[in-house]
Design an enzyme around this catalytic site. Sequence first.
Site, mmCIF file in Angstrom:
data_model
loop_
_atom_site.group_PDB
_atom_site.id
_atom_site.type_symbol
_atom_site.label_atom_id
_atom_site.label_comp_id
_atom_site.label_asym_id
_atom_site.label_seq_id
_atom_site.Cartn_x
_atom_site.Cartn_y
_atom_site.Cartn_z
ATOM 1 N N HIS A 57 1.034 -1.150 -0.125
ATOM 2 C CA HIS A 57 -0.497 -0.109 -0.143
ATOM 3 C C HIS A 57 0.605 0.671 0.017
ATOM 4 C CE1 HIS A 57 1.073 0.364 4.354
ATOM 5 N NE2 HIS A 57 0.574 -0.881 4.580
HETATM 6 P P1 TYD Z 1 -1.649 -2.786 7.835
HETATM 7 O O1 TYD Z 1 -0.588 -1.186 7.884
HETATM 8 O O2 TYD Z 1 -2.039 -3.197 6.390
HETATM 9 O O3 TYD Z 1 -0.085 -3.999 8.045
HETATM 10 P P2 TYD Z 1 1.226 -3.448 7.603
HETATM 11 O O4 TYD Z 1 1.885 -3.104 6.655
HETATM 12 O O5 TYD Z 1 2.041 -4.030 7.634
HETATM 13 O O6 TYD Z 1 0.903 -4.988 6.020
HETATM 14 O O7 TYD Z 1 -2.091 -2.943 8.838
HETATM 15 C C1 TYD Z 1 -2.714 -4.502 9.361
HETATM 16 C C2 TYD Z 1 -4.074 -4.001 10.115
HETATM 17 O O8 TYD Z 1 -3.765 -3.685 11.629
HETATM 18 C C3 TYD Z 1 -5.279 -3.392 9.699
HETATM 19 O O9 TYD Z 1 -6.390 -3.658 9.582
HETATM 20 C C4 TYD Z 1 -5.224 -1.868 10.719
HETATM 21 C C5 TYD Z 1 -4.622 -2.541 11.900
HETATM 22 N N1 TYD Z 1 -3.440 -0.997 12.327
HETATM 23 C C6 TYD Z 1 -4.120 -0.729 13.144
HETATM 24 O O10 TYD Z 1 -5.068 -1.125 13.779
HETATM 25 N N2 TYD Z 1 -3.087 0.432 14.094
HETATM 26 C C7 TYD Z 1 -2.117 0.598 13.185
HETATM 27 O O11 TYD Z 1 -0.966 2.052 13.440
HETATM 28 C C8 TYD Z 1 -1.788 -0.115 12.486
HETATM 29 C C9 TYD Z 1 -0.662 -0.024 11.311
HETATM 30 C C10 TYD Z 1 -2.737 -1.130 11.727
#
Ligand code: TYD
Length: 141
Positions: A57
């Site tokens: 993303h």
């Molecule tokens: P995401 O940022 O998509 O993870 P990555 O980039 O590491 O694959 O986040 C994964 C899940 O965690 C998503 O459902 C949102 C949640 N999340 C939070 O609730 N708070 C946060 O600060 C972060 C970074 C993620």
Amino acid sequence: MKFTDSTINNCSLIQFNRIHNRAGNITALNELVDVRFKVKRVYYLYDVPGGEERGGHAHKKLKQLIIAASGSFDIILDDGKQETIFHLNRPYFGLIIVPGIWREIKNFSSGSICLVLASELYNAKDYIRNKSLFTKWKLKS
Ligand code: TYD
């Protein structure tokens, strides 16, 4: 800068200070000095199963500083025009990622910890999760 205008040249790998003695090392990160932005949130990825990939993303507003606090992983950055890979494997290096950069994080070593200092609180609306839409926006600008 608008998120559509940023490039991977606006992202940078920074080497931090290391206070060393025979009992080990300390690295201290000072807000607005080493980190370059005000830190509103800290989070970390850990227990990532072998072969898993994270990220996939971009963000509209969020700035991040990513550190391999333990172990190693690769961060692939893409600004819609070019791609660069950073291999993070030392806790005294950090990668600054500006808004509008697509990132993927992969090849996590066993037991690695990906520490992230972030300029904003969590906001699902700040995410761009559609790669083709991202590339279209970036190529238009
Ligand atoms: P995401 O940022 O998509 O993870 P990555 O980039 O590491 O694959 O986040 C994964 C899940 O965690 C998503 O459902 C949102 C949640 N999340 C939070 O609730 N708070 C946060 O600060 C972060 C970074 C993620």
